[in-house]
Design a protein around this motif. Sequence first.
Motif, PDB file in Angstrom:
ATOM      1  N   ARG A  40       0.869  -1.190   0.000  1.00 55.31           N
ATOM      2  CA  ARG A  40       0.000   0.000   0.000  1.00 55.31           C
ATOM      3  C   ARG A  40       0.899   1.232   0.000  1.00 55.31           C
ATOM      4  O   ARG A  40       2.108   1.111   0.095  1.00 55.31           O
ATOM      5  CB  ARG A  40      -0.884  -0.006   1.265  1.00 55.31           C
ATOM      6  N   HIS A  45       0.403  -4.081   3.848  1.00 49.13           N
ATOM      7  CA  HIS A  45      -0.800  -4.410   4.597  1.00 49.13           C
ATOM      8  C   HIS A  45      -0.428  -5.440   5.651  1.00 49.13           C
ATOM      9  O   HIS A  45       0.081  -6.510   5.330  1.00 49.13           O
ATOM     10  CB  HIS A  45      -1.857  -4.965   3.641  1.00 49.13           C
ATOM     11  N   ASP A  49      -7.688  -8.821   5.120  1.00 53.50           N
ATOM     12  CA  ASP A  49      -9.036  -8.249   5.139  1.00 53.50           C
ATOM     13  C   ASP A  49     -10.028  -9.345   4.780  1.00 53.50           C
ATOM     14  O   ASP A  49      -9.936  -9.942   3.710  1.00 53.50           O
ATOM     15  CB  ASP A  49      -9.145  -7.093   4.137  1.00 53.50           C
ATOM     16  N   HIS A 150     -15.657  -4.546   6.236  1.00 49.56           N
ATOM     17  CA  HIS A 150     -14.854  -5.778   6.290  1.00 49.56           C
ATOM     18  C   HIS A 150     -14.250  -5.905   7.674  1.00 49.56           C
ATOM     19  O   HIS A 150     -14.341  -4.982   8.483  1.00 49.56           O
ATOM     20  CB  HIS A 150     -13.760  -5.792   5.217  1.00 49.56           C
ATOM     21  N   HIS A 152     -10.627  -6.401   9.446  1.00 49.08           N
ATOM     22  CA  HIS A 152      -9.175  -6.470   9.311  1.00 49.08           C
ATOM     23  C   HIS A 152      -8.665  -7.351  10.442  1.00 49.08           C
ATOM     24  O   HIS A 152      -8.900  -7.060  11.612  1.00 49.08           O
ATOM     25  CB  HIS A 152      -8.569  -5.066   9.395  1.00 49.08           C
TER      26      HIS A 152
HETATM   27 ZN   LIG Z   1      -6.845  -4.356   6.427  1.00 53.29          ZN
END
Ligand SMILES: [Zn+2]
Length: 489
Positions: A40, A45, A49, A150, A152
């Motif tokens: 990212r 990351h 996710d 979502h 994480h």
């Molecule tokens: Zn995430």
Amino acid sequence: MPKIASLLAWMVAVPLWSQLIVHQPLDGPLAVSGELAELRNHHFHSGIDLRTGGVTGKPVYAVADGWVRRIVIRPDGYGWALYIDHPNGFTTVYGHLESFSDEIWQFTESEARRRGSYRLDLYPPKGMLSVDAGTVIGISGNSGASGGPHLHFEVRDQASEEILDPSAHGLAIPVDPSHPKLWALSDGRWRPAGDSVSVASWYDLAVTLPEQDFDVHVTDSLRAQWSLNRWSFDVQRGADAGLALGLHQQQGVRGFLIHPTPTQPAPGWRHHLDFPRASGRYAVAIHSGSARVWNGVVRVKEFEDRVPQPAATLRDGAVTLHVPARAFAWKQNMTLSAEGRSIRVTPDVAAIKPVHYDWVPHGIHDSLWDKTYLAVRDGRGSAKIPGIRTSDGAIRYTSKTCGSAEIRIDTEGPSCRFIRRTPSGSVLLQVNDELDVEVVRAQINGQWCWAYLDAKTNTLAVHVGEEIGTLYVQVQDELGNLTTFTTNL
Ligand SMILES: [Zn+2]
């Protein structure tokens, strides 16, 4: 002696190879929307996710026995997040939640009330909020800097805080069907590499990776090896040093340069040897795990020796730009031009270390010196940075962004507008400002009440329950401009 005995007992009772995850964090088969170590802007990351069917409100379960060690609520980042410690040396993290379980919420709200704060980072006493595998700890949501509903989910090493691969610790996710890809820059365009490619230098090759493991062989000898199944947060800046910026700008995908940049740290996740320094044709093989990613011939026109960025100071008119050593992946020929309050810095590259813009204002009243910010925009996004007075009579803006910038003055508090009252006992307000907003106070009939501001939607939810009467809210921007909002419910 007793200490050693109890340590031995622990080692026998909890073997290090025991599987961490004994209950999945969500119901049903898990689906992934963001991979571990995905590149990212400015970081990898650090978790996985998990999809929640495009909606909020799914129960989230503790994956193993443990206790809540940390509770975070912030308008950005992971939003509402829980950190659970497990007795076998792991921590699991659950981010972007909508709410916490009653027991966890009771503790959280009483601490918020006691501190008078809506931005929380709490460490409950060990054992106070213990959970079993499968305990519902909260409800999935879309809080903080999420791009949609979502969960994480992360696994960390408790002692070192290093990020680990959750799928290696029992998270039941399907195998990623996508493949790493090699990209090459030729004639100014990044394209997927065919069987053979011709590039100006080794810096014109990049890979996009769904996996955490990756290696490059040139004429049968290992030149680069990468493994991101365990890493610490202090190597995150390596993400920017290796990012193929042009590939991201042209194709919208984030890939890593296969050749090391002079500023990349040499952390455990990536090893490099020298690449061939002569121009020529080379057989290159790229593997991820045991799978072949690319195998072909690379024609390199020249070897380009890049050096780290030295410290530099540039000045134009009332603006001085301080560039610290190793601020970029490699040395850049920076230029600065300033006209009044407009600033332009080239080239537009990602800074690994922040640069400082110092501005000596002329003709603005002293009372406005604490009311300025730098609005900066580059090829990756924009940022607004409040100024801070320096001891030598300038205003300093510290930023990782180069590109176009403008110094602005803001003396107004955030705007505040009533949206509606929800069936769950919240009043929603639309709160907007040029800068980040902080909730200072929320009261119903003079009584403190909980409020959460979601930075990405600028929505403030004030929890008033069934109460009717006077709602009083104070919000403040980063420059201290305050707005008081009252309404009768
Ligand atoms: Zn995430």
